[in-house]
Structures are given as structure tokens and as C-alpha cells.
Write a protein that holds these residues in place. Structure first.
Motif, PDB file in Angstrom:
ATOM      1  N   GLU A  40       0.736  -1.323   0.097  1.00 36.53           N
ATOM      2  CA  GLU A  40      -0.050   0.006  -0.007  1.00 36.53           C
ATOM      3  C   GLU A  40       1.018   1.185   0.034  1.00 36.53           C
ATOM      4  N   HIS A  41       2.035   1.238   0.734  1.00 33.48           N
ATOM      5  CA  HIS A  41       2.872   2.473   1.071  1.00 33.48           C
ATOM      6  C   HIS A  41       4.008   2.638   0.266  1.00 33.48           C
ATOM      7  N   GLY A  42       4.627   1.326  -0.335  1.00 34.49           N
ATOM      8  CA  GLY A  42       5.835   1.242  -0.745  1.00 34.49           C
ATOM      9  C   GLY A  42       6.742   1.128   0.452  1.00 34.49           C
ATOM     10  N   LYS A  43       7.959   1.615   0.465  1.00 33.46           N
ATOM     11  CA  LYS A  43       8.960   1.593   1.545  1.00 33.46           C
ATOM     12  C   LYS A  43       8.347   1.901   2.788  1.00 33.46           C
ATOM     13  N   ILE A  44       8.653   1.014   3.908  1.00 32.62           N
ATOM     14  CA  ILE A  44       7.817   1.355   5.297  1.00 32.62           C
ATOM     15  C   ILE A  44       9.271   1.395   6.390  1.00 32.62           C
ATOM     16  N   ASN A  45       8.947   1.806   7.641  1.00 30.76           N
ATOM     17  CA  ASN A  45       9.853   1.812   8.610  1.00 30.76           C
ATOM     18  C   ASN A  45       9.304   0.657   9.693  1.00 30.76           C
ATOM     19  N   LEU A  46      10.098  -0.182  10.292  1.00 29.05           N
ATOM     20  CA  LEU A  46       9.693  -1.475  10.855  1.00 29.05           C
ATOM     21  C   LEU A  46      10.341  -1.095  12.271  1.00 29.05           C
ATOM     22  N   MET A  47       9.470  -1.067  13.306  1.00 28.48           N
ATOM     23  CA  MET A  47      10.389  -1.190  14.869  1.00 28.48           C
ATOM     24  C   MET A  47      10.095  -2.494  15.534  1.00 28.48           C
ATOM     25  N   PHE A  48      10.968  -2.996  15.948  1.00 29.43           N
ATOM     26  CA  PHE A  48      10.854  -4.238  16.408  1.00 29.43           C
ATOM     27  C   PHE A  48      11.307  -4.177  17.888  1.00 29.43           C
ATOM     28  N   VAL A  49      10.121  -4.121  18.926  1.00 27.45           N
ATOM     29  CA  VAL A  49      10.313  -3.725  20.190  1.00 27.45           C
ATOM     30  C   VAL A  49      10.410  -5.190  21.021  1.00 27.45           C
ATOM     31  N   MET A  50      11.768  -5.618  21.391  1.00 26.02           N
ATOM     32  CA  MET A  50      11.712  -6.976  21.913  1.00 26.02           C
ATOM     33  C   MET A  50      11.752  -6.730  23.683  1.00 26.02           C
ATOM     34  N   GLU A  51      10.697  -7.334  24.234  1.00 21.63           N
ATOM     35  CA  GLU A  51      10.540  -7.211  25.923  1.00 21.63           C
ATOM     36  C   GLU A  51      10.778  -8.753  26.145  1.00 21.63           C
ATOM     37  N   HIS A  52      11.750  -9.045  26.829  1.00 18.16           N
ATOM     38  CA  HIS A  52      12.172 -10.192  27.333  1.00 18.16           C
ATOM     39  C   HIS A  52      11.868 -11.587  26.222  1.00 18.16           C
ATOM     40  N   VAL A  53      12.746 -11.052  25.184  1.00 17.93           N
ATOM     41  CA  VAL A  53      12.522 -12.188  24.130  1.00 17.93           C
ATOM     42  C   VAL A  53      13.620 -13.045  24.119  1.00 17.93           C
ATOM     43  N   ASP A  54      13.302 -14.176  24.102  1.00 19.52           N
ATOM     44  CA  ASP A  54      14.407 -15.386  24.531  1.00 19.52           C
ATOM     45  C   ASP A  54      14.985 -16.020  23.392  1.00 19.52           C
ATOM     46  N   GLY A  55      14.436 -15.394  21.944  1.00 16.07           N
ATOM     47  CA  GLY A  55      15.046 -16.027  20.782  1.00 16.07           C
ATOM     48  C   GLY A  55      14.137 -16.507  19.872  1.00 16.07           C
ATOM     49  N   TRP A  56      14.591 -17.105  18.796  1.00 16.59           N
ATOM     50  CA  TRP A  56      13.804 -17.365  17.735  1.00 16.59           C
ATOM     51  C   TRP A  56      13.807 -19.261  17.523  1.00 16.59           C
ATOM     52  N   GLU A  57      12.620 -19.755  17.076  1.00 13.82           N
ATOM     53  CA  GLU A  57      12.526 -21.014  17.034  1.00 13.82           C
ATOM     54  C   GLU A  57      13.192 -21.158  15.459  1.00 13.82           C
ATOM     55  N   VAL A  58      13.988 -22.196  15.081  1.00  8.72           N
ATOM     56  CA  VAL A  58      14.607 -22.492  13.924  1.00  8.72           C
ATOM     57  C   VAL A  58      13.713 -22.028  12.713  1.00  8.72           C
ATOM     58  N   GLY A  59      12.551 -22.319  12.703  1.00  9.38           N
ATOM     59  CA  GLY A  59      11.655 -22.130  11.702  1.00  9.38           C
ATOM     60  C   GLY A  59      11.172 -20.735  11.645  1.00  9.38           C
ATOM     61  N   ALA A  60      11.288 -20.119  12.945  1.00 10.43           N
ATOM     62  CA  ALA A  60      11.065 -18.490  12.758  1.00 10.43           C
ATOM     63  C   ALA A  60      12.126 -17.625  12.380  1.00 10.43           C
ATOM     64  N   PHE A  61      13.137 -18.404  12.533  1.00  9.23           N
ATOM     65  CA  PHE A  61      14.687 -17.822  12.247  1.00  9.23           C
ATOM     66  C   PHE A  61      14.634 -17.710  10.645  1.00  9.23           C
ATOM     67  N   TRP A  62      14.303 -18.816  10.144  1.00  8.37           N
ATOM     68  CA  TRP A  62      14.309 -19.042   8.615  1.00  8.37           C
ATOM     69  C   TRP A  62      13.185 -18.128   7.858  1.00  8.37           C
ATOM     70  N   ASP A  63      12.004 -17.942   8.898  1.00  9.39           N
ATOM     71  CA  ASP A  63      11.103 -17.173   8.359  1.00  9.39           C
ATOM     72  C   ASP A  63      11.519 -15.669   8.202  1.00  9.39           C
ATOM     73  N   ASP A  64      12.262 -15.140   9.148  1.00  5.52           N
ATOM     74  CA  ASP A  64      12.941 -13.714   8.971  1.00  5.52           C
ATOM     75  C   ASP A  64      14.018 -13.749   8.031  1.00  5.52           C
TER      76      ASP A  64
END
Length: 127
Positions: A40-64
Motif C-alpha cells: 500500500e505504501h511502498g517503503k516502510i519503517n519497521l520497529m521491532f520492540v523486544m521485551e523479554h525475547v528469548d530468541g527464535w525457533e529455527v523455523g521462525a529464524f528461517w521465516d525472518d
């Protein structure tokens, strides 16, 4: 994991607030919203706020990684907000997977990330 998504048209930003362990299901929740905003908007800004994030599952890391390759040029700026040393390292590593500017902000400096999106000014960023 808990994920909250906030969209701010004033800064052309999507904020993803996350806690716990990132899973593939989390990515299935927020990636379609991010991709819709890009359509809808072309380039966007992305803010990722990590509150007590313990990491990624392997599949989630791959999705990233897949998202990074697919949308290499679709993000203007990415702010990673947190307080852990590995989060700072992720911001530095993330720079290699996107053409966007990537910066780390401590949780207490989150408002500087929003200012960075708004006016493109300098900040006390660590990455």
C-alpha cells in the motif's frame, strides 16, 4: 509468545512488540500485515520492540531470513529496541540482510527511534 502490531501512518511505521520465544506462528501473524503495508505504501519503517525475547525457533529464524531476502529493498529503516547484548548483535548482523538502515535503541530510548523515523535525525543508537 505474545506479539502486538501497531501501525503509525504519521511515520510510515509498523511496530511489532514481542516477548518470549519467536515462533513460526508469530511470523504468520505479523508478516502479512507488514507485506500489506509495503504493497500500500511502498517503503516502510519497521520497529521491532523486544521485551523479554528469548530468541527464535529455527523455523521462525528461517521465516525472518526469507522475509529479508524477499523484501531486501522494501524497508526504509529498521529500529530494534531492547536491552540485551545479543539484541545489539542482531541489529548489526541484520544490516547485511537488507538495504534498510538498521539501528539499535535501548528500551529507554525508544522515543529516539520514533524521532529517527519521523525526521531522519541522528540518535544515540548503538548499531
Amino acid at each position: 509468545m505474545a506479539v502486538q502490531i501497531i501501525q503509525d501512518p504519521a511515520t510510515n511505521m509498523i511496530e511489532i512488540q514481542a516477548s518470549g520465544l519467536l515462533t513460526t506462528e508469530d511470523y504468520e501473524t505479523f508478516l502479512p500485515r507488514v507485506e500489506k503495508a509495503i504493497e500500500e505504501h511502498g517503503k516502510i519503517n519497521l520497529m521491532f520492540v523486544m521485551e523479554h525475547v528469548d530468541g527464535w525457533e529455527v523455523g521462525a529464524f528461517w521465516d525472518d531470513l526469507k522475509f529479508g531476502f524477499k523484501h531486501h529493498g522494501d524497508l526504509n529503516r529498521i529500529a530494534i529496541v531492547g536491552d540485551k547484548k545479543w539484541e545489539i548483535a542482531m541489529a548489526k548482523i541484520g544490516q547485511y540482510f537488507t538495504s534498510a538502515e538498521v539501528k539499535f535503541f535501548s528500551a529507554s530510548d525508544q522515543h529516539h527511534a520514533i524521532d529517527w523515523f519521523r525526521v531522519g535525525g541522528t540518535s544515540p543508537a548503538k548499531a
